[in-house]
Design a protein around this motif. Structure first.
Motif, PDB file in Angstrom:
ATOM      1  N   VAL A  32      94.423  50.692  17.257  1.00 57.30           N
ATOM      2  CA  VAL A  32      93.858  49.883  18.630  1.00 57.30           C
ATOM      3  C   VAL A  32      92.539  49.008  18.087  1.00 57.30           C
ATOM      4  O   VAL A  32      91.642  49.514  17.799  1.00 57.30           O
ATOM      5  N   LYS A  33      92.564  47.607  18.484  1.00 54.02           N
ATOM      6  CA  LYS A  33      91.639  46.891  18.314  1.00 54.02           C
ATOM      7  C   LYS A  33      91.096  46.543  19.969  1.00 54.02           C
ATOM      8  O   LYS A  33      91.806  46.268  20.725  1.00 54.02           O
ATOM      9  N   THR A  34      89.614  46.112  19.745  1.00 57.17           N
ATOM     10  CA  THR A  34      88.857  45.898  21.163  1.00 57.17           C
ATOM     11  C   THR A  34      88.548  44.388  20.986  1.00 57.17           C
ATOM     12  O   THR A  34      87.879  44.137  19.793  1.00 57.17           O
ATOM     13  N   ILE A  35      88.615  43.709  21.952  1.00 59.60           N
ATOM     14  CA  ILE A  35      88.030  42.329  22.053  1.00 59.60           C
ATOM     15  C   ILE A  35      87.089  42.221  23.178  1.00 59.60           C
ATOM     16  O   ILE A  35      87.156  42.592  24.143  1.00 59.60           O
ATOM     17  N   GLY A  36      85.810  41.510  22.996  1.00 60.75           N
ATOM     18  CA  GLY A  36      84.952  41.420  24.053  1.00 60.75           C
ATOM     19  C   GLY A  36      83.627  41.878  23.780  1.00 60.75           C
ATOM     20  O   GLY A  36      82.953  41.437  22.719  1.00 60.75           O
ATOM     21  N   LYS A  37      82.991  42.808  24.578  1.00 65.51           N
ATOM     22  CA  LYS A  37      81.597  43.406  24.356  1.00 65.51           C
ATOM     23  C   LYS A  37      81.550  44.844  24.381  1.00 65.51           C
ATOM     24  O   LYS A  37      82.755  45.462  24.555  1.00 65.51           O
ATOM     25  N   THR A  38      80.495  45.491  24.134  1.00 68.49           N
ATOM     26  CA  THR A  38      80.456  46.909  23.781  1.00 68.49           C
ATOM     27  C   THR A  38      80.595  47.392  25.431  1.00 68.49           C
ATOM     28  O   THR A  38      80.147  46.645  26.290  1.00 68.49           O
ATOM     29  N   THR A  39      81.401  48.633  25.302  1.00 66.12           N
ATOM     30  CA  THR A  39      81.620  49.118  26.799  1.00 66.12           C
ATOM     31  C   THR A  39      80.599  50.285  27.241  1.00 66.12           C
ATOM     32  O   THR A  39      79.559  50.165  26.199  1.00 66.12           O
ATOM     33  N   VAL A  40      80.661  50.875  28.153  1.00 68.50           N
ATOM     34  CA  VAL A  40      79.497  51.419  28.803  1.00 68.50           C
ATOM     35  C   VAL A  40      79.101  52.811  28.177  1.00 68.50           C
ATOM     36  O   VAL A  40      78.049  52.929  27.944  1.00 68.50           O
ATOM     37  N   GLY A  41      80.229  53.559  27.713  1.00 67.00           N
ATOM     38  CA  GLY A  41      79.694  54.927  26.869  1.00 67.00           C
ATOM     39  C   GLY A  41      79.610  56.079  27.766  1.00 67.00           C
ATOM     40  O   GLY A  41      78.786  56.819  27.916  1.00 67.00           O
ATOM     41  N   LYS A  42      80.669  56.214  28.639  1.00 66.59           N
ATOM     42  CA  LYS A  42      80.919  57.207  29.505  1.00 66.59           C
ATOM     43  C   LYS A  42      81.963  58.083  29.149  1.00 66.59           C
ATOM     44  O   LYS A  42      83.207  57.814  29.790  1.00 66.59           O
ATOM     45  N   PHE A  43      81.795  59.315  28.646  1.00 66.25           N
ATOM     46  CA  PHE A  43      82.684  60.061  28.143  1.00 66.25           C
ATOM     47  C   PHE A  43      82.833  61.471  28.813  1.00 66.25           C
ATOM     48  O   PHE A  43      83.167  62.503  28.231  1.00 66.25           O
ATOM     49  N   GLN A  44      82.230  61.615  30.045  1.00 69.08           N
ATOM     50  CA  GLN A  44      82.458  62.911  30.808  1.00 69.08           C
ATOM     51  C   GLN A  44      83.206  62.807  32.110  1.00 69.08           C
ATOM     52  O   GLN A  44      83.442  61.565  32.718  1.00 69.08           O
ATOM     53  N   ALA A  45      84.062  63.716  32.551  1.00 70.12           N
ATOM     54  CA  ALA A  45      84.743  63.760  33.454  1.00 70.12           C
ATOM     55  C   ALA A  45      84.157  64.483  34.943  1.00 70.12           C
ATOM     56  O   ALA A  45      83.455  65.625  34.293  1.00 70.12           O
ATOM     57  N   SER A  46      84.442  64.154  35.970  1.00 67.19           N
ATOM     58  CA  SER A  46      83.787  64.941  37.160  1.00 67.19           C
ATOM     59  C   SER A  46      85.197  65.372  37.956  1.00 67.19           C
ATOM     60  O   SER A  46      86.487  64.950  37.814  1.00 67.19           O
ATOM     61  N   THR A  47      84.855  66.155  39.070  1.00 66.10           N
ATOM     62  CA  THR A  47      85.790  66.695  39.729  1.00 66.10           C
ATOM     63  C   THR A  47      85.223  66.768  41.412  1.00 66.10           C
ATOM     64  O   THR A  47      83.822  66.896  41.305  1.00 66.10           O
ATOM     65  N   THR A  48      85.889  66.742  42.397  1.00 68.38           N
ATOM     66  CA  THR A  48      85.335  66.921  43.687  1.00 68.38           C
ATOM     67  C   THR A  48      85.409  68.375  44.089  1.00 68.38           C
ATOM     68  O   THR A  48      86.468  68.876  44.104  1.00 68.38           O
ATOM     69  N   LEU A  49      84.260  68.976  44.350  1.00 60.98           N
ATOM     70  CA  LEU A  49      84.150  70.175  44.771  1.00 60.98           C
ATOM     71  C   LEU A  49      83.746  70.397  46.277  1.00 60.98           C
ATOM     72  O   LEU A  49      82.801  69.840  46.781  1.00 60.98           O
ATOM     73  N   TYR A  50      84.545  71.318  47.043  1.00 56.94           N
ATOM     74  CA  TYR A  50      84.194  71.368  48.381  1.00 56.94           C
ATOM     75  C   TYR A  50      83.765  72.863  48.868  1.00 56.94           C
ATOM     76  O   TYR A  50      83.770  73.748  48.061  1.00 56.94           O
ATOM     77  N   ASP A  51      83.229  73.155  50.143  1.00 52.81           N
ATOM     78  CA  ASP A  51      82.928  74.172  50.800  1.00 52.81           C
ATOM     79  C   ASP A  51      84.044  74.983  50.945  1.00 52.81           C
ATOM     80  O   ASP A  51      84.626  75.105  52.210  1.00 52.81           O
ATOM     81  N   SER A  52      84.439  75.690  50.008  1.00 52.02           N
ATOM     82  CA  SER A  52      85.758  76.535  50.280  1.00 52.02           C
ATOM     83  C   SER A  52      85.656  77.746  49.343  1.00 52.02           C
ATOM     84  O   SER A  52      84.551  77.879  48.478  1.00 52.02           O
ATOM     85  N   ASN A  53      86.410  78.769  49.594  1.00 53.34           N
ATOM     86  CA  ASN A  53      86.245  79.976  48.648  1.00 53.34           C
ATOM     87  C   ASN A  53      86.597  79.969  47.294  1.00 53.34           C
ATOM     88  O   ASN A  53      86.234  80.463  46.395  1.00 53.34           O
ATOM     89  N   ASN A  54      87.214  78.858  46.958  1.00 55.79           N
ATOM     90  CA  ASN A  54      87.439  78.479  45.507  1.00 55.79           C
ATOM     91  C   ASN A  54      87.045  77.058  45.302  1.00 55.79           C
ATOM     92  O   ASN A  54      87.553  76.344  44.257  1.00 55.79           O
ATOM     93  N   PHE A  55      86.457  76.410  46.056  1.00 56.98           N
ATOM     94  CA  PHE A  55      85.991  75.196  45.946  1.00 56.98           C
ATOM     95  C   PHE A  55      86.912  73.851  45.870  1.00 56.98           C
ATOM     96  O   PHE A  55      86.428  72.626  45.695  1.00 56.98           O
ATOM     97  N   GLY A  56      88.236  74.437  46.546  1.00 61.17           N
ATOM     98  CA  GLY A  56      89.208  73.076  46.577  1.00 61.17           C
ATOM     99  C   GLY A  56      89.137  72.692  47.934  1.00 61.17           C
ATOM    100  O   GLY A  56      88.385  72.899  48.947  1.00 61.17           O
TER     101      GLY A  56
END
Length: 495
Positions: A367-391
C-alpha cells in the motif's frame, strides 16, 4: 417628726409604684422551637441523563483509567453517588468536563440522536457545498475554496464549482470570529473570488445557496476505469464510510472487475471516516484472497479487555469477509479484485476508517500513499443510549440524549499501531489552490502522481510549494460525525 413622716410617704409611694408596674408588665414571649424540614431524598431516577451517561462510560469508555470518578470503587454508597449526579445538572457540561479526559478530542454527546443516526446514514441538512477554509497569513480574515459539489444538491444547480473561492457571506467579510455563525445559516449568499500569484481577488459574482432537510449524499463520488496506453486502472473517489451505500460500493467493484483493471487508485483525500464494518468490506473488495484472516485487533479499557478475553475473545478481532451485511439473512457476496498492491490518495482530511483501511491492508499487500500526512485518528466510537443495555431498543422515551464515546483502539495483524501524528505519504504532494484540477481526470495533480508510480513513468508533477495560507477547517467539521469511526453493534459486557 414631719421629716420622718414625709420620708415614709415617699417610701410607700415608691413601693406602690413598683407594685403597680409589676402587675401591668407584658409576659415574655418565647418563640416556639421549629424543627427544620428534612431535605428531600435524592434518587437516581431524578437524574436519568446523567445516570445513564455515567453508567455507560463506566463500562465502555476507552480512557476510563484516566477519569478518577469512573473507578468502580470511587463511590462508597448510593446517596453519595446520587448527590454527585445532582451537582451536575447540565448534561453537556457533565459529559465534557467531568466524564471525558482533556486529551480526548473525539468523544461527544448529542441531545438529538435521531439527527446523529441520520448523519451516519448519509442524511443531513445541507446545500451540497464541500469546501475548505483558509486563513490569510498574518490576518484574521479567511476565505473558502470549493473542493467539490455534491450531485443533486442546491449547490449543483448553481454556477459554483470546484476551485471557486469565496470571501464574503451576505456581504460580510469572513473572519475567524464570524465564519461559524455565517455558515450556520440555512440560506446565505457567497461572494466569489479567484487567486493569482497568492493574491485573492473578488470577481463580483455572487451565489445564493439554500440548505435542505433530508439531503442524501452518495459517498461513491467517482468510480471509473482509466485506459492509459492499454493499461486499465480503476479510480475510486470515496468520501465517507456509510454502510447504507455498501451496495453501491460493491457495484463499483463489480464494474472494476468486469473491466479487468490491474491496479486501483483509492482517493480518500476528503474522507474523514465512518463505519468500521464498511471499512472491513472495502478492504475485502480490494483483496479477496485473505478471507477470514485478521484485519485488526482491538484494545479496550483494561476491564472491558479482560472481560472479552475471558468471555468472547473473537469479538476483539476484525477479519476480512466475503459478504456485505445487509441487515437481512440474504447477505450480498462481495466483488473482490484480489489485488496485490494499492495506491491511496490521502491528505490532512483523511482520518479514522480511511486510516484503518491503509493500516489494516499493509501486512497483506503493498500500500503506497500519495498526498499529505493523514489526521492520525485510530480509535473507534459507538452510540450509547439510555436503555438497560445502552442499545437503541427500549431507549428512554423522555429524552433523545445519546453519547458517542471512544471505546477501543486497534493494531493490525502485524501488531502495528497507527501513528497519532498520522500516516506520512510515500509520495508527497499538496493540493494547489491555483491548480486543483478536475477530480478523476488523469491530469489532476494527485491522481497523476499516483498514475506515475503505477506506470513507472517519470513524474511531471512538481512538488508542493510552501503554503502562503493557513488551512483552518472544512465543511465537514460542522457535522456531528466529523472524523469519527464508529461501530454499529457493541458487544455486551455483563458486570
Amino acid at each position: 417628726m414631719k421629716k420622718y413622716f414625709l420620708v415614709s410617704l415617699l417610701a410607700l409611694g415608691f413601693l406602690s409604684s413598683c407594685s403597680s408596674n409589676d402587675d401591668t408588665a407584658e409576659p415574655e414571649v418565647v418563640d416556639p422551637v421549629v424543627e427544620p424540614e428534612p431535605e428531600p431524598e435524592l434518587n437516581r431516577v431524578d437524574y436519568p441523563i446523567q445516570d445513564f451517561m455515567y453508567q455507560a462510560m463506566n463500562v465502555y469508555y476507552l480512557y476510563k483509567p484516566d477519569v478518577d470518578v469512573l473507578a468502580d470503587d470511587f463511590f462508597t454508597d448510593t446517596p453519595t453517588y446520587v448527590k454527585f449526579l445532582s451537582e451536575n445538572p447540565v448534561p453537556e457540561d457533565f459529559y465534557s468536563d467531568v466524564l471525558v479526559t482533556n486529551e480526548d478530542r473525539f468523544s461527544f454527546l448529542t441531545d438529538n440522536y435521531v439527527e446523529l443516526e441520520n448523519s451516519f446514514s448519509g442524511v443531513s441538512k445541507s446545500n451540497g457545498l464541500k469546501f475548505s477554509l483558509v486563513r490569510f497569513s498574518g490576518s484574521d480574515d479567511i476565505f473558502g475554496y470549493v473542493r467539490y459539489v455534491a450531485p443533486n444538491s442546491t449547490a449543483s444547480a448553481s454556477i459554483i464549482e470546484r476551485g471557486d473561492l469565496f470571501t464574503r457571506i451576505d456581504g460580510t467579510i469572513l473572519t475567524i470570529n464570524n465564519y461559524q455563525m455565517l455558515l450556520a445559516q440555512d440560506t446565505y449568499t457567497l461572494s466569489l473570488a479567484s487567486v493569482t500569484n497568492s493574491t485573492v481577488s473578488e470577481t463580483g459574482e455572487t451565489v445564493e445557496l439554500n440548505k435542505v432537510e433530508g439531503f442524501v449524499e452518495n459517498p461513491v463520488y467517482i468510480a471509473k476505469t482509466l485506459d492509459i496506453n492499454g493499461t486499465k486502472i480503476g479510480y475510486l473517489m470515496y468520501n465517507s464510510f456509510v454502510s447504507n451505500f455498501d451496495g453501491e460500493l460493491n457495484d463499483a467493484f463489480a464494474q472494476f472487475k468486469a473491466d479487468g483493471i490491474t491496479d486501483l487508485v483509492l482517493d480518500l483525500r476528503y474522507n474523514g471516516g465512518g463505519s468500521v464494518a464498511t471499512a472491513i468490506d472495502l478492504t475485502s473488495m480490494i483483496t479477496g484472497q485473505f478471507d477470514g484472516q485478521i484485519l485488526t485487533k482491538q484494545q479496550w479499557n483494561p476491564e472491558a479487555q479482560a472481560y472479552f478475553e475471558s468471555e468472547a475473545p473473537e469479538s476483539l478481532l476484525s477479519r476480512f469477509n466475503s459478504t456485505i451485511y445487509t441487515g437481512t439473512p440474504q447477505e450480498q457476496p462481495i466483488n473482490s479484485l484480489n489485488l496485490n498492491r494499492l495506491y491511496v490518495i490521502g491528505t490532512g482530511s483523511t482520518a479514522s476508517a480511511s486510516e484503518l483501511t491503509i493500516i489494516g491492508l499493509r501486512p497483506y499487500i503493498d500500500v503506497k500513499t500519495i498526498g499529505k500526512t493523514t489526521v492520525g485518528k485510530f480509535q473507534a466510537s459507538t452510540t450509547l443510549y439510555d436503555s438497560n443495555n445502552f442499545g437503541r431498543a427500549n431507549a428512554n422515551p423522555n429524552h433523545t440524549y445519546a453519547i458517542q464515546p471512544l471505546i477501543y483502539t486497534y493494531r493490525n495483524a502485524n501488531d502495528v499501531i497507527g501513528p497519532p501524528t498520522g500516516i506520512e505519504p510515500d509520495f508527497e504532494l499538496e493540493e494547489d489552490l491555483t491548480n486543483l484540477g478536475e477530480l478523476g481526470n488523469p491530469t489532476e495533480p494527485l491522481l497523476s502522481l499516483a498514475l506515475d508510480q503505477i506506470l513507472g513513468r517519470k513524474s511531471s508533477t512538481k512538488r508542493s510549494k510552501p503554503r502562503s495560507f493557513e488551512l483552518l477547517g472544512e465543511s465537514e467539521m460542522f457535522s456531528p460525525t466529523y472524523q469519527r469511526m464508529y461501530v454499529d453493534k457493541v458487544p455486551q459486557i455483563k458486570k
